[in-house]
Design an enzyme around this catalytic site. Structure first.
Site, short mmCIF file in Angstrom:
data_model
loop_
_atom_site.label_atom_id
_atom_site.label_comp_id
_atom_site.label_asym_id
_atom_site.label_seq_id
_atom_site.Cartn_x
_atom_site.Cartn_y
_atom_site.Cartn_z
N HIS A 79 -12.51 4.46 -0.34
CA HIS A 79 -12.32 3.71 0.86
C HIS A 79 -13.11 2.19 0.37
CE1 HIS A 79 -12.24 7.51 3.97
NE2 HIS A 79 -10.51 6.94 3.89
N ASN B 281 0.74 -1.44 0.00
CA ASN B 281 -0.04 -0.24 -0.13
C ASN B 281 0.33 1.30 0.18
OD1 ASN B 281 -2.10 2.14 0.59
ND2 ASN B 281 -2.90 0.80 2.35
N ARG C 216 -2.47 -1.76 -4.16
CA ARG C 216 -3.92 -1.01 -3.63
C ARG C 216 -3.39 0.29 -4.53
NH1 ARG C 216 -4.51 4.07 0.42
NH2 ARG C 216 -6.37 4.27 -0.13
N ARG D 295 -10.31 17.55 6.52
CA ARG D 295 -10.89 17.85 5.20
C ARG D 295 -12.40 18.65 5.44
NH1 ARG D 295 -9.88 12.50 2.40
NH2 ARG D 295 -7.86 12.61 1.64
N GLU E 120 -8.06 -3.29 4.70
CA GLU E 120 -7.82 -3.61 4.00
C GLU E 120 -7.37 -4.29 3.17
OE1 GLU E 120 -8.16 0.71 4.51
OE2 GLU E 120 -8.51 1.48 2.86
#
Ligand code: ADP
Length: 347
Positions: free
Chosen positions: A153, A7, A64, A214, A333
């Site tokens: 995601h 990743n 990923r 954010r 993940e």
């Protein structure tokens, strides 16, 4: 099958090693190489370092990849066409796809005899209904520039929805689920019969929930207004919306949930930041219940979703219908990437 999952970010590579067989999944090792560009010259040296550590007995590698554009609806075996497509989507993910490409190219050179698989964050959302992924701007901008909601995601939402089906002891394709990934980045997805039908992140990860730094949803007319008032350019506004907004921006203290919870009783701005964060999630849960005509379970994951029963309780208070379960499930993940890599590599 020994599977290495990579990743890659712009200055770090996380890895996990699994041994996956039919009916058995074993976690073996994990690590993080940081400060690429400073302590370690480039992604190339970082990959060499990781392979030295994990040994040469790798049977497959799962990567990923953040952006698969409108092309990939599932994970794929990497060949030169896939590489070209990931390159084409750099335009849509200028910060994320380039480090993935560096890692893929280098590890394919070093482990040229084993299959490499790309697992895309966007793939889970590929088949959302048009009405969910279209923006109501002139159609030609979709045709010319592929402006649409992509969602991110996806691998995490897919993992926890699979896990929830096991916990609920029902087939995934008979369930209506709402999955909330609440980490530094936050997103929420409506999953009907195993398929994502809407999600909060959009053309970029900036849309949707309030996040660590954010803003999430806001009126786009604020952008030119801020440019004029603050005498700054568009990149500076986007930087503010990505890095200086959200929990950090409103609290003027931190984006760390642990600290915010401690300060909530003493600090009005912290209280407001948490109130907006919770309110926005509540609104999305309500709207996703409406589009699915109900919901069997709301699932919370990510650093915030996995560790804060108090926040989860506040989010769900007053929203959840009688027969809806609330689950907190740690995401993985990398395990999802390893599973996909196993399925694709064994054939
Ligand atoms: P990322 O999106 O960077 O992977 P994480 O999923 O690790 O982020 O989530 C980071 C958030 O989770 C931070 O706001 C952090 O404060 C919160 N968090 C992590 N661990 C805990 C904990 N034990 N209790 C409360 N909040 C936590």
């Amino acid at each position: 099958m020994i599977i290495l999952v990579l990743n890659s970010g712009s200055s770090s590579i996380k890895y996990k090693l699994f041994d996956i067989k039919e009916g058995s999944e074993k976690f073996l090792d994990k690590g993080l190489v940081e400060r690429i560009g400073e302590k370690i010259p480039s992604h190339k040296e970082a990959i060499h370092f990781i392979l030295d550590k994990v040994g040469s007995q790798i049977d497959a590698v799962g990567h990923r990849v953040v952006h698969g554009g409108d092309r990939f609806s599932k994970s794929v075996l990497i060949d030169n066409n896939v590489i070209k497509a990931i390159e084409d989507f750099i335009e849509l993910a200028p910060l994320h796809n380039p480090p993935s490409l560096l890692t893929i190219n280098e590890s394919r050179k070093l482990l040229s005899r084993v299959p490499h698989v790309a697992v895309f964050d966007t793939a889970f959302y590929h088949d959302m209904p048009e009405c969910a992924y279209f923006y109501a701007i002139p159609y030609k901008f979709y045709e010319k520039y592929k402006i649409r909601k992509y969602g991110f995601h996806g691998t995490s939402h897919r993992y926890v929805s699979n896990h929830a089906a096991c916990v609920l002891k029902k087939p995934l394709n008979e369930l209506k689920l709402i999955t909330c990934h609440l980490g530094n980045g936050c997103s929420i997805t409506a999953i009907k019969n195993g398929k994502a039908i809407d999600t909060s992140m959009g053309f970029t990860p900036l849309e949707g929930l309030v996040m660590g730094t954010r803003s999430g949803d806001m009126d786009p007319a604020i952008i030119p207004y801020l440019m004029e008032k603050e005498n700054i350019d568009v990149n500076q506004v986007i930087e503010i919306l990505n890095k200086k907004s959200g929990l950090l921006g409103v609290s003027e203290l931190t984006n760390d949930m642990r600290e915010l919870i401690k300060e909530r009783g003493n600090n009005k701005k912290v209280k407001l930041a948490l109130d907006i964060f919770i309110y926005r999630i509540k609104k999305y849960i309500g709207s996703y219940m409406a589009i699915m005509s109900g919901c069997d379970a709301v699932i919370f994951t990510g650093g915030i979703g996995e560790n804060n029963p108090g926040i989860v309780e506040e989010i769900c208070k007053g929203v959840i219908l009688k027969d809806t379960s609330i689950l907190m499930i740690p995401t993985d993940e990398e395990l999802m990437i390893a599973r996909d890599t196993y399925c694709i590599s064994k054939t």
